[in-house]
Enzyme design. Sequence first.
Site, PDB file in Angstrom:
ATOM      1  CE1 TYR A 179      -3.627  -2.307   4.969  1.00 19.01           C
ATOM      2  CE2 TYR A 179      -3.002  -0.026   4.556  1.00 19.01           C
ATOM      3  CZ  TYR A 179      -3.417  -1.226   4.111  1.00 19.01           C
ATOM      4  OH  TYR A 179      -3.717  -1.273   2.689  1.00 19.01           O
ATOM      5  CB  SER A 203      -0.897  -0.095   1.302  1.00 22.67           C
ATOM      6  OG  SER A 203      -1.501   1.291   1.403  1.00 22.67           O
TER       7      SER A 203
END
Length: 236
Positions: A138, A125
């Site tokens: 995350y 990401s």
Amino acid sequence: MTNPRWTLSGKTALVTGATAGIGLAIAEELARFGARVIKVARKNADINADVTNPADRKRIFENLKRLDILVNNAGTNIRKKAVEYDYDEYVRVRETNMDSVFELSRLAHPLLKEGSEASVINIVSVAAFRHLGTGAPYAMTKAAVAHLTRALAAEWAKDGIRVNAIAPWYIRTPLAEPVLSDPVRLEKILSVTPMGRIGEPEEVASLAAFLSMPAASYITGQCVGVDGGFEVAGVF
């Protein structure tokens, strides 16, 4: 005649988190280019398995005789400030996003080593490189996998295995829907995305297919953004 450098015919691919969103799009794209695709997810997949469970991870490979492509896509996020997490939430994010990638890659290694022009693709990401306001665990796990990608690329090159990563920005998926359905947050996201729109799962899938092909045979250890220009220009 199809150029053999631009086909996946004869290859076997395994895609985790493959029943929705980016994972499903990747599975379908690899199949379109001729691969035999094995979809892994907790339910409604070719192999029903929880990638955070060590026994399930081993079971995924029990009956596999061949593997040329591994796509580590399964992931999760809890959009909270760091101090709002409890320990169990942190562990869930870490086990899903990071531990599973390392362990599945290791379990796949013997098959990939015997495969044809083998490739591992890790879905990370832009959060690995930019602070996005929430979800510190995350971001941490995605940054770890981005670096794992580089480490494995160097270590496994001698085994004929290429390892690359893809770093999406906001893509129109079920995981992103709670954010994208908020007009205020959507406007903010679009304001820092030079292309001015949300990405589609198929736009990630096309890169995954390319990185799996013989046409990408000299590309390894890279993390490629699919982000509409966010990472090079965005301030979030």
